[in-house]
Design an enzyme around this catalytic site. Structure first.
Site, PDB file in Angstrom:
ATOM      1  N   LYS A 195       0.870  -1.178   0.000  1.00 40.41           N
ATOM      2  CA  LYS A 195       0.000   0.000   0.000  1.00 40.41           C
ATOM      3  C   LYS A 195       0.907   1.229   0.000  1.00 40.41           C
ATOM      4  CE  LYS A 195      -1.934   2.932   2.129  1.00 40.41           C
ATOM      5  NZ  LYS A 195      -1.695   4.368   1.845  1.00 40.41           N
ATOM      6  N   SER A 248       4.404   7.386  10.575  1.00 35.78           N
ATOM      7  CA  SER A 248       4.369   8.131  11.837  1.00 35.78           C
ATOM      8  C   SER A 248       4.234   7.198  13.034  1.00 35.78           C
ATOM      9  CB  SER A 248       3.198   9.115  11.818  1.00 35.78           C
ATOM     10  OG  SER A 248       1.976   8.413  11.711  1.00 35.78           O
ATOM     11  N   THR A 249       4.723   7.645  14.179  1.00 39.66           N
ATOM     12  CA  THR A 249       4.592   6.879  15.415  1.00 39.66           C
ATOM     13  C   THR A 249       3.116   6.725  15.784  1.00 39.66           C
ATOM     14  OG1 THR A 249       6.775   7.486  16.203  1.00 39.66           O
ATOM     15  CG2 THR A 249       5.169   6.927  17.890  1.00 39.66           C
ATOM     16  N   GLU A 250       2.339   7.762  15.498  1.00 40.82           N
ATOM     17  CA  GLU A 250       0.896   7.716  15.792  1.00 40.82           C
ATOM     18  C   GLU A 250       0.230   6.545  15.058  1.00 40.82           C
ATOM     19  OE1 GLU A 250      -0.893  11.207  14.216  1.00 40.82           O
ATOM     20  OE2 GLU A 250      -2.936  10.538  14.697  1.00 40.82           O
ATOM     21  N   GLU A 269       8.957   1.082  11.448  1.00 37.54           N
ATOM     22  CA  GLU A 269      10.029   2.082  11.316  1.00 37.54           C
ATOM     23  C   GLU A 269       9.333   3.421  11.455  1.00 37.54           C
ATOM     24  OE1 GLU A 269      12.375   4.144  10.382  1.00 37.54           O
ATOM     25  OE2 GLU A 269      13.913   3.151   9.172  1.00 37.54           O
ATOM     26  N   CYS A 303      13.199  10.449   8.401  1.00 34.12           N
ATOM     27  CA  CYS A 303      12.994  10.033   9.786  1.00 34.12           C
ATOM     28  C   CYS A 303      14.281  10.224  10.589  1.00 34.12           C
ATOM     29  CB  CYS A 303      12.511   8.594   9.839  1.00 34.12           C
ATOM     30  SG  CYS A 303      13.471   7.483   8.833  1.00 34.12           S
ATOM     31  N   GLU A 401       8.360  15.613  16.062  1.00 33.03           N
ATOM     32  CA  GLU A 401       8.929  15.393  14.736  1.00 33.03           C
ATOM     33  C   GLU A 401       8.244  16.364  13.768  1.00 33.03           C
ATOM     34  OE1 GLU A 401       8.022  11.739  12.418  1.00 33.03           O
ATOM     35  OE2 GLU A 401      10.187  11.682  12.098  1.00 33.03           O
TER      36      GLU A 401
HETATM   37  P1  NAI Z   1       1.226   8.355   8.171  1.00 32.97           P
HETATM   38  O1  NAI Z   1       1.932   7.564   9.200  1.00 32.97           O
HETATM   39  O2  NAI Z   1      -0.201   8.735   8.413  1.00 32.97           O
HETATM   40  O3  NAI Z   1       1.262   7.573   6.761  1.00 32.97           O
HETATM   41  C1  NAI Z   1       2.180   6.560   6.402  1.00 32.97           C
HETATM   42  C2  NAI Z   1       1.436   5.449   5.663  1.00 32.97           C
HETATM   43  O4  NAI Z   1       0.485   4.842   6.545  1.00 32.97           O
HETATM   44  C3  NAI Z   1       0.624   5.914   4.456  1.00 32.97           C
HETATM   45  O5  NAI Z   1       0.705   4.920   3.461  1.00 32.97           O
HETATM   46  C4  NAI Z   1      -0.787   5.996   5.008  1.00 32.97           C
HETATM   47  O6  NAI Z   1      -1.797   5.867   4.044  1.00 32.97           O
HETATM   48  C5  NAI Z   1      -0.807   4.806   5.949  1.00 32.97           C
HETATM   49  N1  NAI Z   1      -1.802   4.865   7.023  1.00 32.97           N
HETATM   50  C6  NAI Z   1      -2.359   5.962   7.599  1.00 32.97           C
HETATM   51  N2  NAI Z   1      -3.214   5.589   8.577  1.00 32.97           N
HETATM   52  C7  NAI Z   1      -3.213   4.237   8.627  1.00 32.97           C
HETATM   53  C8  NAI Z   1      -3.863   3.255   9.432  1.00 32.97           C
HETATM   54  N3  NAI Z   1      -4.706   3.613  10.412  1.00 32.97           N
HETATM   55  N4  NAI Z   1      -3.610   1.961   9.212  1.00 32.97           N
HETATM   56  C9  NAI Z   1      -2.735   1.585   8.261  1.00 32.97           C
HETATM   57  N5  NAI Z   1      -2.087   2.450   7.457  1.00 32.97           N
HETATM   58  C10 NAI Z   1      -2.314   3.766   7.636  1.00 32.97           C
HETATM   59  O7  NAI Z   1       2.094   9.651   7.876  1.00 32.97           O
HETATM   60  P2  NAI Z   1       1.591  11.032   7.202  1.00 32.97           P
HETATM   61  O8  NAI Z   1       0.189  11.331   7.645  1.00 32.97           O
HETATM   62  O9  NAI Z   1       1.860  10.961   5.759  1.00 32.97           O
HETATM   63  O10 NAI Z   1       2.599  12.075   7.855  1.00 32.97           O
HETATM   64  C11 NAI Z   1       2.383  12.560   9.168  1.00 32.97           C
HETATM   65  C12 NAI Z   1       3.682  12.646   9.921  1.00 32.97           C
HETATM   66  O11 NAI Z   1       4.226  11.354  10.094  1.00 32.97           O
HETATM   67  C13 NAI Z   1       4.794  13.413   9.232  1.00 32.97           C
HETATM   68  O12 NAI Z   1       4.682  14.775   9.432  1.00 32.97           O
HETATM   69  C14 NAI Z   1       6.007  12.831   9.874  1.00 32.97           C
HETATM   70  O13 NAI Z   1       6.231  13.469  11.115  1.00 32.97           O
HETATM   71  C15 NAI Z   1       5.631  11.402  10.116  1.00 32.97           C
HETATM   72  N6  NAI Z   1       6.184  10.521   9.068  1.00 32.97           N
HETATM   73  C16 NAI Z   1       7.277   9.769   9.365  1.00 32.97           C
HETATM   74  C17 NAI Z   1       7.854   8.989   8.389  1.00 32.97           C
HETATM   75  C18 NAI Z   1       9.051   8.170   8.672  1.00 32.97           C
HETATM   76  O14 NAI Z   1       9.752   7.785   7.747  1.00 32.97           O
HETATM   77  N7  NAI Z   1       9.329   7.832   9.905  1.00 32.97           N
HETATM   78  C19 NAI Z   1       7.345   8.963   7.011  1.00 32.97           C
HETATM   79  C20 NAI Z   1       6.157   9.751   6.819  1.00 32.97           C
HETATM   80  C21 NAI Z   1       5.628  10.509   7.826  1.00 32.97           C
END
Ligand code: NAI
Ligand code: MG
Length: 498
Positions: A195, A248-250, A269, A303, A401
């Site tokens: 995904k 995201s950690t969330e 990760e 990250c 972050e």
């Molecule tokens: P996100 O964690 O919401 O999205 C990452 C992936 O998870 C996307 O493919 C998204 O569609 C999917 N996703 C979202 N909610 C989900 C759920 N409940 N169950 C399964 N998959 C789900 O990150 P987002 O909203 O793009 O960015 C928000 C913040 O997260 C950023 O500002 C940054 O701080 C952090 N982030 C950290 C990353 C890292 O490499 N550690 C990468 C991207 C974002």
């Protein structure tokens, strides 16, 4: 050259000329309910193309295809390790042969510079396939002695694939993050439902085409684009054996909770807030260059971004001035413009989020030594590289972050003080130390609670090295010789020799 259609390769233009479908069981299909979503060029805010949006129904079909491809007597289950090895190598070659095309797609969808995408994301993706091609034939077990008086045994271990892997990835390195999951998964004989992030689905869809061209059997890798609900449907699916997530950690916490239904394996990760510590005895030119790279590479959307700079008081002003001057010299612009040093952020949401952090810090009395809380351009999600001082450890800009080109700088006096401040975070992904004293560098490096520690460098990396997080930065390690552990089950076989 500005980004107009004339700069695009014919293959890229053709890829964007009609809605993109999803890949299920070796076929390109629309969503069952016909839904699509638009993916946008963050430099221009223009829609690039519409993409099929996977629902729970499509996820179910993809998981069924991945299951059928995994189970005996599928062609995939019968492939020998050497055949898998050769296939992986072939995919690496195909990616390299299409490097310019992938680089353009990545630059259009994510905003990053074409050259950065080609020399970084795409080159490393190809190399990942080649590195793991070597491992496919080297997944060995061990023989282990047993001590049962009067009886003889032969006991050994086998590494077997986990099964169906759900790979959920973010938008900061779209192709590369997809490959971080797909490559070790298929090396070990698993099958995958990928995904991609809703902001950047294109390179993963193009990769899907190349996987089929290389001869990967139908259903081994399925690609289902969509938003968080598509990801959530995968995580909840009882037919999935393992979730591999970067983001995201969330969301990582939501995934850990949702995966408990069938206790599927989970590797995560997650976010970071890396401390970058400069001692007064460091090579200051190198430390300034490292702080700039650590803070602003990939538009700060890493990250392992070196977002918290700690500088020993005697050299604080000198280092701050150096980083601020370098930040001011960075030219922000379209990723297709060869004179740009930095592209836009990936989305309007990230643009607003990053600017609001800068604004919040200024409102609380912080000082901007470089950068601005205003958009860098009228059009596109551009942010000026920013360096902030006069921050307290309690400010959001220091604890959260941010995921943008924003660095804070804080002075320190003693090693104990800076180690305590550096470790005062829920995250533990990366950290760095700059010192000419070997003892200081290695000692402080050992005291930092982080999965990766850089000494007198930043962002130095190789597909041979494991990476992952302490604390709330995640579970498990990716890549290197440890990178297959999370994609295999260890089986113990005990035979009695009668
Ligand atoms: P996100 O964690 O919401 O999205 C990452 C992936 O998870 C996307 O493919 C998204 O569609 C999917 N996703 C979202 N909610 C989900 C759920 N409940 N169950 C399964 N998959 C789900 O990150 P987002 O909203 O793009 O960015 C928000 C913040 O997260 C950023 O500002 C940054 O701080 C952090 N982030 C950290 C990353 C890292 O490499 N550690 C990468 C991207 C974002
Ligand atoms: Mg989100």
């Amino acid at each position: 050259m500005p980004n107009d259609n004339s700069t695009l390769l014919p293959s890229v233009r053709s890829f964007l000329s009609s809605p993109r479908q999803m890949l299920i069981d070796g076929e390109w299909v629309d969503a069952k309910d016909g839904r699509t979503f638009a993916t946008v060029n963050p430099s221009t805010e223009e829609v690039l193309v519409d993409v099929a949006q996977g629902s729970a129904f499509d996820v179910d079909r993809a998981v069924a295809a991945a299951r059928a491809a995994f189970e005996e007597p599928s062609p995939w289950s019968r492939m020998t390790p050497r055949e898998r090895s050769h296939l992986l190598w072939r995919i690496g070659d195909l990616i390299e042969a299409h490097a310019d095309e992938f680089a353009q797609l990545e630059a259009l969808d994510n905003g990053k510079r074409v050259t950065a995408a080609r020399d970084g994301d795409v080159a490393v993706a190809a190399e990942l396939f080649r590195y793991f091609a070597g491992w496919a034939t080297k997944m060995e077990g061990t023989t282990i002695p047993m001590s049962v008086p009067g009886r003889a045994f032969h006991a050994y271990t086998r590494r077997e694939p986990v099964g169906v892997v759900a790979a959920i990835v973010p938008w900061n390195f779209p192709l590369l993050m997809a490959c971080f999951k797909i490559v070790p998964a298929i090396t070990a004989g698993n099958t995958v439902v990928l995904k991609p992030a809703e902001q950047t689905p294109l390179s993963a869809l193009r990769l899907g085409e190349l996987l089929l061209e290389a001869g990967l059997p139908a259903g081994v890798v399925n690609v289902v684009p969509g938003y968080g609900d598509t990801g959530a449907a995968l995580v909840e699916h009882p037919g999935v054996d393992k979730v591999a997530f970067t983001g995201s950690t969330e969301v990582g916490k939501k995934i850990a909770a949702a995966a408990s239904g069938n206790l599927k394996k989970v590797s995560l990760e997650l976010g970071g807030k890396a401390p970058n510590i400069v001692f007064a005895d460091a090579d200051l030119d190198a430390a300034v260059a490292g702080a700039v790279l650590g803070g602003y590479f990939n538009e700060g959307q890493c990250c392992v971004n070196g977002s918290r700079l700690y500088v020993q008081r005697a050299v604080f002003e000198q280092v701050v001035e150096g980083v601020a001057a370098a930040a001011r010299a960075i030219k922000v612009g379209d990723g297709f413009d060869a004179s740009s040093d930095m592209g836009p952020l990936v989305s309007q949401e990230q643009h607003e989020k990053v600017l609001s952090y800068i604004r919040g810090a200024v409102d609380q009395g912080a000082v901007l030594n470089a950068g601005s809380a205003d958009a860098a351009r009228e059009r596109g999600y551009f942010v000026t590289p920013t360096l902030i001082t006069s921050v307290t450890e309690a400010m959001a800009v220091q604890t959260d972050e941010i995921f943008g080109p924003v660095v804070t700088a804080v002075p320190f006096d003693t090693e104990d003080e800076v180690v305590a401040a550096a470790n005062n975070t829920v995250y533990g992904l990366a950290a760095g130390v700059w010192s000419r004293d070997l003892g200081t560098a290695h000692r402080v490096g050992a005291r930092l609670r982080a999965g990766t520690v850089w000494l007198n460098t930043w962002h130095a990396d190789d597909v041979t090295l494991p990476r992952g997080g302490f604390k709330q930065s995640g579970w498990g390690r990716e890549l290197g010789s440890f990178g297959l552990d999370d994609y295999t089950e260890l089986k113990t076989v005990i035979a009695e020799l009668r």
